[in-house]
Design a protein around this motif. Sequence first.
Motif, PDB file in Angstrom:
ATOM      1  N   TRP A 116     -29.512 -22.000  18.039  1.00 43.30           N
ATOM      2  CA  TRP A 116     -30.180 -21.116  17.083  1.00 43.30           C
ATOM      3  C   TRP A 116     -29.423 -19.791  16.942  1.00 43.30           C
ATOM      4  CZ3 TRP A 116     -32.502 -16.323  17.994  1.00 43.30           C
ATOM      5  CH2 TRP A 116     -33.239 -15.802  16.929  1.00 43.30           C
ATOM      6  N   ALA A 117     -28.963 -19.239  18.077  1.00 42.93           N
ATOM      7  CA  ALA A 117     -28.273 -17.943  18.033  1.00 42.93           C
ATOM      8  C   ALA A 117     -26.958 -18.050  17.259  1.00 42.93           C
ATOM      9  CB  ALA A 117     -28.017 -17.421  19.445  1.00 42.93           C
ATOM     10  N   VAL A 118     -26.287 -19.179  17.419  1.00 38.85           N
ATOM     11  CA  VAL A 118     -25.038 -19.376  16.670  1.00 38.85           C
ATOM     12  C   VAL A 118     -25.337 -19.450  15.176  1.00 38.85           C
ATOM     13  CG1 VAL A 118     -23.151 -21.012  16.217  1.00 38.85           C
ATOM     14  CG2 VAL A 118     -23.802 -20.473  18.579  1.00 38.85           C
ATOM     15  N   GLN A 119     -26.358 -20.237  14.826  1.00 35.25           N
ATOM     16  CA  GLN A 119     -26.705 -20.397  13.404  1.00 35.25           C
ATOM     17  C   GLN A 119     -27.229 -19.100  12.802  1.00 35.25           C
ATOM     18  OE1 GLN A 119     -29.477 -23.625  13.557  1.00 35.25           O
ATOM     19  NE2 GLN A 119     -27.891 -25.098  14.163  1.00 35.25           N
ATOM     20  N   GLU A 120     -28.134 -18.460  13.536  1.00 36.49           N
ATOM     21  CA  GLU A 120     -28.849 -17.314  12.966  1.00 36.49           C
ATOM     22  C   GLU A 120     -28.029 -16.021  13.063  1.00 36.49           C
ATOM     23  OE1 GLU A 120     -32.252 -16.106  10.941  1.00 36.49           O
ATOM     24  OE2 GLU A 120     -31.649 -18.121  11.607  1.00 36.49           O
ATOM     25  N   HIS A 121     -27.309 -15.854  14.187  1.00 34.56           N
ATOM     26  CA  HIS A 121     -26.637 -14.583  14.434  1.00 34.56           C
ATOM     27  C   HIS A 121     -25.122 -14.734  14.586  1.00 34.56           C
ATOM     28  CE1 HIS A 121     -30.443 -12.415  15.030  1.00 34.56           C
ATOM     29  NE2 HIS A 121     -30.848 -13.449  15.747  1.00 34.56           N
ATOM     30  N   GLY A 122     -24.637 -15.957  14.503  1.00 36.80           N
ATOM     31  CA  GLY A 122     -23.200 -16.162  14.692  1.00 36.80           C
ATOM     32  C   GLY A 122     -22.740 -15.727  16.079  1.00 36.80           C
ATOM     33  N   SER A 123     -23.640 -15.846  17.072  1.00 37.24           N
ATOM     34  CA  SER A 123     -23.310 -15.359  18.419  1.00 37.24           C
ATOM     35  C   SER A 123     -23.471 -16.466  19.454  1.00 37.24           C
ATOM     36  CB  SER A 123     -24.231 -14.191  18.801  1.00 37.24           C
ATOM     37  OG  SER A 123     -24.067 -13.869  20.168  1.00 37.24           O
ATOM     38  N   GLU A 124     -22.471 -16.606  20.335  1.00 33.77           N
ATOM     39  CA  GLU A 124     -22.596 -17.565  21.433  1.00 33.77           C
ATOM     40  C   GLU A 124     -23.378 -16.970  22.601  1.00 33.77           C
ATOM     41  OE1 GLU A 124     -19.534 -20.787  21.641  1.00 33.77           O
ATOM     42  OE2 GLU A 124     -18.244 -19.009  21.601  1.00 33.77           O
ATOM     43  N   PHE A 125     -23.737 -15.696  22.475  1.00 30.46           N
ATOM     44  CA  PHE A 125     -24.550 -15.041  23.503  1.00 30.46           C
ATOM     45  C   PHE A 125     -25.930 -14.753  22.911  1.00 30.46           C
ATOM     46  CE2 PHE A 125     -20.139 -13.890  24.407  1.00 30.46           C
ATOM     47  CZ  PHE A 125     -20.040 -14.161  25.758  1.00 30.46           C
ATOM     48  N   LEU A 126     -26.950 -14.989  23.710  1.00 27.54           N
ATOM     49  CA  LEU A 126     -28.308 -14.654  23.281  1.00 27.54           C
ATOM     50  C   LEU A 126     -29.075 -14.130  24.491  1.00 27.54           C
ATOM     51  CD1 LEU A 126     -30.671 -14.753  21.165  1.00 27.54           C
ATOM     52  CD2 LEU A 126     -31.216 -17.014  22.120  1.00 27.54           C
ATOM     53  N   ALA A 127     -29.701 -12.969  24.324  1.00 31.17           N
ATOM     54  CA  ALA A 127     -30.551 -12.452  25.394  1.00 31.17           C
ATOM     55  C   ALA A 127     -31.995 -12.809  25.083  1.00 31.17           C
ATOM     56  CB  ALA A 127     -30.398 -10.939  25.509  1.00 31.17           C
ATOM     57  N   VAL A 128     -32.664 -13.418  26.061  1.00 33.90           N
ATOM     58  CA  VAL A 128     -34.097 -13.675  25.960  1.00 33.90           C
ATOM     59  C   VAL A 128     -34.777 -12.656  26.861  1.00 33.90           C
ATOM     60  CG1 VAL A 128     -35.941 -15.343  26.299  1.00 33.90           C
ATOM     61  CG2 VAL A 128     -33.670 -16.123  25.573  1.00 33.90           C
ATOM     62  N   GLU A 129     -35.585 -11.797  26.258  1.00 34.68           N
ATOM     63  CA  GLU A 129     -36.213 -10.733  27.050  1.00 34.68           C
ATOM     64  C   GLU A 129     -37.696 -11.012  27.213  1.00 34.68           C
ATOM     65  OE1 GLU A 129     -35.847  -7.015  24.907  1.00 34.68           O
ATOM     66  OE2 GLU A 129     -37.232  -7.653  23.346  1.00 34.68           O
ATOM     67  N   GLY A 130     -38.309 -10.336  28.209  1.00 35.82           N
ATOM     68  CA  GLY A 130     -39.754 -10.388  28.343  1.00 35.82           C
ATOM     69  C   GLY A 130     -40.297 -11.521  29.199  1.00 35.82           C
ATOM     70  N   TYR A 131     -39.444 -12.190  29.957  1.00 33.85           N
ATOM     71  CA  TYR A 131     -39.914 -13.313  30.796  1.00 33.85           C
ATOM     72  C   TYR A 131     -41.234 -12.990  31.503  1.00 33.85           C
ATOM     73  CZ  TYR A 131     -35.815 -16.274  30.337  1.00 33.85           C
ATOM     74  OH  TYR A 131     -34.861 -17.091  29.837  1.00 33.85           O
ATOM     75  N   PRO A 132     -42.127 -13.988  31.624  1.00 36.32           N
ATOM     76  CA  PRO A 132     -43.435 -13.746  32.264  1.00 36.32           C
ATOM     77  C   PRO A 132     -43.293 -13.199  33.689  1.00 36.32           C
ATOM     78  CG  PRO A 132     -43.363 -15.930  31.259  1.00 36.32           C
ATOM     79  CD  PRO A 132     -41.981 -15.366  31.157  1.00 36.32           C
ATOM     80  N   SER A 133     -44.133 -12.267  34.020  1.00 34.48           N
ATOM     81  CA  SER A 133     -44.115 -11.640  35.355  1.00 34.48           C
ATOM     82  C   SER A 133     -44.141 -12.683  36.464  1.00 34.48           C
ATOM     83  CB  SER A 133     -45.330 -10.721  35.525  1.00 34.48           C
ATOM     84  OG  SER A 133     -45.376  -9.778  34.498  1.00 34.48           O
ATOM     85  N   ALA A 134     -44.936 -13.715  36.279  1.00 32.58           N
ATOM     86  CA  ALA A 134     -45.124 -14.704  37.341  1.00 32.58           C
ATOM     87  C   ALA A 134     -43.807 -15.366  37.729  1.00 32.58           C
ATOM     88  CB  ALA A 134     -46.131 -15.769  36.898  1.00 32.58           C
TER      89      ALA A 134
END
Lengths: 425, 425
Positions: free
Chosen positions: B303-321
Amino acid sequence: MRTLNAALPTHAGGPVRVEGWVHRRRTFADRTFLVLRDRSGLSQTVVTDGAARRQIAALPEETVVRVEGTATANSRAPGGVEVTAPVITALSPPAAPSPLELWRPELDASLPTLLDHGALSWRHPAQNAVWQVAAASLRGFRRTLDAAGFTEIATPKVTATATESGAGVFAVDWFGRPAFLAQSPQFSKQALVGVFERVYETGPVFRAEPHDTVRHLAQYTSLDVELGFIDDHRDVLAVLREVLAGMVGAVGELTGTSPAGLDLPVVPEEVPVVHFSEALRLVGASPDEPDLAPEHERALSRWAVQEHGSEFLAVEGYPSAKRPFYTHPQPGDPRWTNSFDLLFRGLELVTGGQRLHEHAAYVRALTERGMDPEDYRGYLDTFSHGMPPHGGFALGLERWVARLTGLDNIRRSTLFPRDLHRLTP
Amino acid sequence: MRTLNAALPTHAGGPVRVEGWVHRRRTFADRTFLVLRDRSGLSQTVVTDGAARRQIAALPEETVVRVEGTATANSRAPGGVEVTAPVITALSPPAAPSPLELWRPELDASLPTLLDHGALSWRHPAQNAVWQVAAASLRGFRRTLDAAGFTEIATPKVTATATESGAGVFAVDWFGRPAFLAQSPQFSKQALVGVFERVYETGPVFRAEPHDTVRHLAQYTSLDVELGFIDDHRDVLAVLREVLAGMVGAVGELTGTSPAGLDLPVVPEEVPVVHFSEALRLVGASPDEPDLAPEHERALSRWAVQEHGSEFLAVEGYPSAKRPFYTHPQPGDPRWTNSFDLLFRGLELVTGGQRLHEHAAYVRALTERGMDPEDYRGYLDTFSHGMPPHGGFALGLERWVARLTGLDNIRRSTLFPRDLHRLTP
């Protein structure tokens, strides 16, 4: 946009935002001086507003704050500039009372107290400066070797067999199997000379030293070098000379606070060398002595300064009996070895030399020492498959920094030392 | 004076001395070609003299030799120059038969064989090139951070308490006391933010992973960064972006053989970020999922490659648990955290985020998880003495190199891997 304290003079007359630790508050009848510490040094903020002064009164030393104000020229302020008309924001809760008076020019706590509170004691500018010497030394080490065609390596720190001998190793439970913490990357770095020719590593090594001395740690940072296609140990010594010059050079480039005792040596174009047998003669020891005593090392260092104007002295040819089995003998006289110790200011700083590079020579050396070659089979196999004449050295980072800054105990140049008694912080 | 193979063209017409390993011998009716390997690459020597040809016949592949001869232009030779009229000297005894055919363009041995003979398999030019990517990455990592005011640190690898949790630690016998190999420098690097503000370390970490997977090792090289005076985890991500650009840049500067699969990514000016809850939605997962499954990570990377042309994607906000107790919650919604994973080509490469910086917050977080703050007293004390808002990240060197070079198993980018089964070489 944050301004570092050291950059305040370039902002004179303008608005600034500084952030750091409350290093010290000085309260007078009509004003409070707030001394702020950040990674670049100290700055002074003048607080005259009543509410702001009351605010500061509740922010003890070591609280983290942001100060927004005006950079104002004042020849009596540090750096010629101070912050005036400040708005102060606490970025941490008010700090608990510190067990160390970090604002004093010198930390006068006992060594155990300093070590127990390492996370605080290193905040002191003089302590911080000691570690900057270590970090710069690492930089100079790698820079020199990168430029000389060396490849950085990363080797296993847990091994199935002890590297050098059965004594002095820490046991690890490896998924139920017995294993050991590596005492050095010796075996791996030799094997990797077969791959990269010239290698280095900066990493932790582990010695279960039961001795509680001022110069031994159970974990220290070993700067390891190994190179192939040498004639003998003198080629290794020549690389060591370049490395030392690079490390001293990088320390010399440091800006900011210098550690109180820092005294940079001149690295001579060629490190003077004396043979072990000659060293014994020079210090008046018996020619049968198998090793140099500490007082001998000190005497030899004095001699090198007088005779060669050098604070570095290489003693080559150490007796075989006192060197590890992989040490290359001195051609023509196997009582001695192609190895050296580098003395610096009266202490051994580096051990190095040429290694054996023929499989048969390893089998012979181990057998002569009553060791079983079978115990070293994986290591020895490498030497059946074409290894060039090679050698290397290892230098303890913390010991180097202690000598360079005149510290009396290696624990003072180690961030969080580990020894016989100490597993925290 | 030795000439490296790669420098032969600059000596065309003159005398040269090359040294290295017999990579391959090719025997014809009237001549033998000797392909020599050194750290710079391969060269070709033409041997026509009968005695010299008989000599070579007795020097199997991997024997170390010196060749003195004339550098002679030949457009069909590698680099346009070959060595003629050679005098050959063996620098090692004739090599034993190698279990690996190192002269083949590709090493076709099985993974266990490659690992069992690591000291040989890394000699293969394609393998060697993989590690050069690792060494260059280390160089780029440090160069970027040195320029940004970071201080290199060296932290204890043996601790009295487990860093992250009781599971997955190796036990060490520390002079008769129980101790553990450090799973990360997390606690130390946070404490040292209180000293140096911005720190990094490149060193071994230890995970007693009972899982035998292609992406886990029991020891790996962790590139650790931690910095203070941040607003939130986005400031950490910005430093990570610079570090990645520096690492890719340093790999791009490599000369010589490139690993077959090397495919350098473009590091975007700003790494795209998606919130964990949005990530779940994008991959069609239930909003209650506590973590991303491997197939989710792969889908997000696409998705990041298609949407942002980026091979890097940061996923933020992971659940505290799912995050460690020291993770800073997301302001306003403590279900989530100010942390991120960086995905690269379908895999998690980096974990990072903002940490708690108030003592009371630590006590609360530990208590809520049923953990005893008393067990962490030394660590927690630091937060009573003024710690700035801070955060950091950790990147596994071997995993990075494996991804960059398209290797299917992290053991192929590790010099001498350690895992559940492997303690040697």
